[in-house]
Design a protein around this motif. Structure first.
Motif, mmCIF file in Angstrom:
data_model
loop_
_atom_site.group_PDB
_atom_site.id
_atom_site.type_symbol
_atom_site.label_atom_id
_atom_site.label_comp_id
_atom_site.label_asym_id
_atom_site.label_seq_id
_atom_site.Cartn_x
_atom_site.Cartn_y
_atom_site.Cartn_z
ATOM 1 N N ILE A 23 17.009 10.817 -24.204
ATOM 2 C CA ILE A 23 17.905 11.241 -22.690
ATOM 3 C C ILE A 23 17.990 12.750 -23.056
ATOM 4 O O ILE A 23 18.853 13.448 -22.016
ATOM 5 C CB ILE A 23 18.596 9.363 -22.398
ATOM 6 C CG1 ILE A 23 18.372 8.976 -22.812
ATOM 7 C CG2 ILE A 23 19.143 10.124 -21.102
ATOM 8 C CD1 ILE A 23 17.118 8.809 -21.715
ATOM 9 N N ARG A 24 19.268 12.900 -23.882
ATOM 10 C CA ARG A 24 19.562 14.047 -24.132
ATOM 11 C C ARG A 24 19.171 14.975 -23.687
ATOM 12 O O ARG A 24 19.345 16.070 -23.899
ATOM 13 C CB ARG A 24 20.862 13.967 -25.331
ATOM 14 C CG ARG A 24 22.377 12.533 -25.055
ATOM 15 C CD ARG A 24 23.092 12.667 -26.516
ATOM 16 N NE ARG A 24 23.107 13.955 -27.178
ATOM 17 C CZ ARG A 24 23.727 14.105 -28.394
ATOM 18 N NH1 ARG A 24 23.116 13.212 -29.088
ATOM 19 N NH2 ARG A 24 23.769 15.175 -28.981
ATOM 20 N N GLU A 25 17.819 15.153 -24.735
ATOM 21 C CA GLU A 25 17.288 16.188 -24.475
ATOM 22 C C GLU A 25 16.548 16.281 -23.610
ATOM 23 O O GLU A 25 16.591 18.041 -22.466
ATOM 24 C CB GLU A 25 16.282 15.925 -25.220
ATOM 25 C CG GLU A 25 16.613 16.425 -27.430
ATOM 26 C CD GLU A 25 15.111 15.974 -28.245
ATOM 27 O OE1 GLU A 25 15.563 16.589 -29.258
ATOM 28 O OE2 GLU A 25 14.327 15.207 -27.478
ATOM 29 N N GLN A 26 16.163 15.630 -22.536
ATOM 30 C CA GLN A 26 16.078 15.592 -21.325
ATOM 31 C C GLN A 26 16.764 16.540 -20.448
ATOM 32 O O GLN A 26 16.634 16.958 -19.468
ATOM 33 C CB GLN A 26 15.638 14.388 -20.696
ATOM 34 C CG GLN A 26 14.424 13.880 -20.957
ATOM 35 C CD GLN A 26 13.882 12.819 -20.578
ATOM 36 O OE1 GLN A 26 15.153 11.791 -20.390
ATOM 37 N NE2 GLN A 26 12.760 11.858 -21.099
ATOM 38 N N LEU A 35 17.858 29.075 -24.217
ATOM 39 C CA LEU A 35 17.544 28.065 -24.756
ATOM 40 C C LEU A 35 18.158 26.633 -24.708
ATOM 41 O O LEU A 35 19.873 26.215 -24.324
ATOM 42 C CB LEU A 35 18.373 28.187 -26.022
ATOM 43 C CG LEU A 35 17.163 29.743 -26.847
ATOM 44 C CD1 LEU A 35 18.146 30.650 -27.867
ATOM 45 C CD2 LEU A 35 15.835 29.280 -27.005
ATOM 46 N N PRO A 36 17.619 25.500 -24.615
ATOM 47 C CA PRO A 36 18.721 24.306 -24.425
ATOM 48 C C PRO A 36 20.038 24.123 -25.188
ATOM 49 O O PRO A 36 19.737 24.968 -26.563
ATOM 50 C CB PRO A 36 17.220 23.278 -24.850
ATOM 51 C CG PRO A 36 16.123 23.998 -25.685
ATOM 52 C CD PRO A 36 16.847 25.284 -25.760
ATOM 53 N N LYS A 37 20.677 23.115 -24.921
ATOM 54 C CA LYS A 37 22.162 23.060 -26.188
ATOM 55 C C LYS A 37 22.305 21.487 -25.051
ATOM 56 O O LYS A 37 21.814 20.926 -24.022
ATOM 57 C CB LYS A 37 22.539 23.467 -25.521
ATOM 58 C CG LYS A 37 24.415 23.218 -25.655
ATOM 59 C CD LYS A 37 24.292 25.151 -27.014
ATOM 60 C CE LYS A 37 26.256 23.906 -27.611
ATOM 61 N NZ LYS A 37 26.302 22.914 -27.816
ATOM 62 N N LEU A 38 22.098 20.145 -25.818
ATOM 63 C CA LEU A 38 22.870 18.664 -25.585
ATOM 64 C C LEU A 38 24.223 18.516 -24.805
ATOM 65 O O LEU A 38 24.901 18.535 -25.647
ATOM 66 C CB LEU A 38 22.484 18.209 -26.802
ATOM 67 C CG LEU A 38 20.914 17.876 -27.839
ATOM 68 C CD1 LEU A 38 20.424 16.979 -28.785
ATOM 69 C CD2 LEU A 38 19.647 18.158 -26.475
#
Lengths: 455, 455
Positions: A23-26, A35-38
């Motif tokens: 869920i946090r990755e989504q 770049l992603p960050k949670l």
């Protein structure tokens, strides 16, 4: 985990608070190359009272808060740059009131544009802003989105007549109203629209809607090169024809669409057009446009009156981003979004293609050429530093060219994380200082979507 | 005198600084019923550097500053409520650049709308916002003015693409730009438009302009009563016809116009309409409108294709305020300016006439009914306390009715001194507090047009 535990005091239902990694990755990435960050935790409020309590809680503890719609933003808007609480608005997806006689609708921010249009259809109405993705109206208002219909109907800021906003400290305010115009004090509505979640969280939105036109005709006009195509688009706009849409898709992108959608469009720069209104006007305008296109060097024109063929044509246009991505699996999109004065568009597009070639970048060029806005959709591998750097340099050159001729670094995507460095260059440090004063006065602890718009 | 002496250090030309009583009186009153108040000194800057220096000077000494165009405001906007320096922008009246291919013009704030339209005509262009008076574009931007064309082209805020603004401390900032749309940061342009000189002084304005339509037809449609006339206007808007103007003038006002202009219009509630565009569209739309008008109870329709007859018709409409004033020499106008959701307009107009009658007020009712905005132009003797009080109570009842159905206390005149008391009622105290935060952060010493918009 402790944070989630504390939030349970506010959102008493544990199924609406999540620290689950998936869920946090989504909620840690949008559709861009950033770049992603949670987030530390994702919450799903059901009403404004809950949003207000979450913000009050976060403000007291100086915890970042990031409002989230469907995550279709293109400049990392919803990436929790400093962690914190992501407020997913998905459950606040009620259409509160449709007022057909007033051409207004009131809805919660989690309503998506397709959901809204489905509900409006029964009244012979539609909502024109179409950024491509089936975004939420909350997200669209937050970025001042637009799309193919902007040349005729305007952008998101033109449609939002009123807002309910929860401020950083949890205070709920109402801006605007239900009248078509107002001069009653500072235009807070227009300030919050486009503020990208950095000034408040929307909990209700009043939108202007429109009657579905009696007749609609679409057309596809093919040109030998991109300069000629753009020049033709500019000529149509200058003629005063009330065109509905004028979209440019370059040869690279047409080819990508053919592969992705199984279409067989000629792989040449193409204008996709639409006219709508009462029948006599549409007939007159489409024949005027045909004359202009031919005199401007168009090599082939196809008109589509049939609604199914028209839908297919616009479906192809709306999916160009996906089509480009499908060309190189695993790569991601960096999209430029400059908008220039109309007369500067043909030159800007030719220049953009030269810049992209000089850095050996694989990219489609497409644009809402009716309002001078175009995108270079550049395919990059976010882990290939050399490619990312080249794309960033090309991006910068495209932006500089646009700013040099009086344009903007972003016509419709917003600033997010990716265009912050151009803001001072576009507006001047003094104007950005005013933006910072406003931000500071409304969100003194800087909890609202930190790291976006302003440094 | 000492103040004038000190200002001579900035404006080195003594002919551009005045403490003459007549000059100060001319700058102490607008065309409304609000009681005059004199500025201590009037200055006439020639460029932004001078404006910047004046503001820096005033800010250091906490002296009020009031920007002034032609003084045609309707809510005391330019009355120096606390004395101070009036900055008359008349000398900053240059049209800087016309960019016909970009549909843009850059001009100084002292340019009037007639001056602008005269210059645009050579390019086949025009500027649509027409508040009646030959106001300056600076003043029109400051109040977010609109007028008869708003239903088709939008209000002032829709036209202003960029601003040069001098802030309270003399800092010069630039907002917006020359592109048709932008999502680059907070919408400062839209915030300054409508801020009534309380956040900064405009020194340059970039405006959107439009091609002069190929064909224009005007019409005059007469109705037995005001309810029927308004209902017909609402039916036209709802039909989706791209109407150019729909103006309602009540029987009282038609009578006043006949006396003032020597016209012979039937003394009944009348809609003045205009359609423009390409010929086929105009023909189709005017015949559609004719059908609607007839089925809605219109008793007489006159079409005017001839440009001279059309000009005469709109001239009559534009001079209604003067015509009403001529009915009672020595009296002054109090004008209500509410705007309601379209569906609420017929009821609101009937109610307004009842309210006016119940307080024995002499007033004309007229409205930009295409966007739900209407005015009760009430004749009052500012020295007759009983009449002023009755007018204020009637005004309040009209505003309450509008707010009760989701409308606004001011559609186009602005808040000024006369509508401050309704701001919290319309937006809520929390939203007004946000306006105050913004004001406080941009003008901490509150030198900019004090006593307007916010208390």
């Amino acid at each position: 985990m402790e944070l989630a535990q504390e939030l349970l005091e506010i959102i008493t239902d544990p199924s609406r608070i999540s620290t689950n990694l998936t869920i946090r990755e989504q909620h840690g990435q949008d559709v861009s190359y950033h770049l992603p960050k949670l987030p530390d935790v994702v919450v799903y409020p059901q009403d404004k009272q809950e949003v207000s309590k979450i913000l009050q809680f976060a403000n007291e503890r100086a915890i970042p808060v990031i409002p989230f719609g469907v995550g279709s933003s293109l400049e990392g808007h919803i990436i929790p740059a400093q962690g914190g609480i992501t407020i997913d608005m998905t459950l606040m997806n009620q259409i509160i009131e449709i007022r057909p006689e007033d051409f207004l609708v009131k809805a919660q921010p989690g309503v998506t544009r397709n959901q809204l249009n489905k509900a409006l259809q029964a009244y012979g109405l539609f909502f024109p802003v179409d950024p491509g993705a089936d975004a939420t109206i909350g997200g669209m208002a937050a970025t001042n989105a637009s799309g193919t219909n902007a040349v005729r109907y305007g952008v998101m800021r033109d449609q939002v007549k009123g807002l309910e906003v929860v401020l950083a400290d949890g205070t709920v305010i109402h801006t605007g109203g239900m009248s078509m115009k107002s001069s009653a004090g500072y235009n807070l509505t227009g300030l919050f629209v486009g503020s990208e979640g950095t000034l408040g969280v929307f909990t209700e939105i009043t939108l202007k809607v429109y009657g579905i036109p009696e007749t609609t005709i679409a057309a596809r006009a093919v040109f030998p090169d991109i300069g000629t195509a753009t020049q033709a688009a500019t000529a149509i706009i200058s003629s005063g024809v009330a065109i509905g849409k004028v979209e440019l898709v370059d040869d690279f992108t047409i080819d990508a669409v053919n592969q992705y959608k199984g279409t067989a469009y000629e792989p040449l720069p193409t204008l996709f057009l639409e006219f709508s209104g009462h029948k006599a006007s549409v007939d007159e305008e489409s024949s005027l446009v045909k004359e202009i296109l031919q005199s401007e060097g168009c090599v082939n024109i196809q008109f589509e009156k049939d609604s199914k063929a028209r839908a297919q044509l616009w479906e192809a246009r709306h999916q160009v981003a996906m089509a480009i991505l499908a060309k190189a699996p695993g790569k991601r999109l960096m999209s430029t979004d400059v908008c220039v004065p109309l007369s500067q568009l043909p030159g800007a597009l030719v220049q953009a293609r030269q810049i992209l070639s000089s850095y050996q970048l694989v990219a489609g060029l497409l644009g809402h050429v009716g309002d001078g806005n175009y995108h270079a959709s550049i395919l990059i591998d976010p882990n290939d530093m050399h490619e990312v750097e080249n794309a960033e340099i090309a991006h910068e050159e495209i932006v500089r060219y646009a700013l040099g001729c009086g344009g903007t670094c972003t016509g419709e995507h917003g600033v997010g994380m990716g265009k912050k460095q151009y803001l001072s260059e576009e507006h001047g440090a003094e104007a950005v200082a005013v933006m910072k004063l406003i931000k500071g006065s409304l969100d003194p602890k800087r909890i609202l979507n930190p790291g976006k718009i302003l440094s």
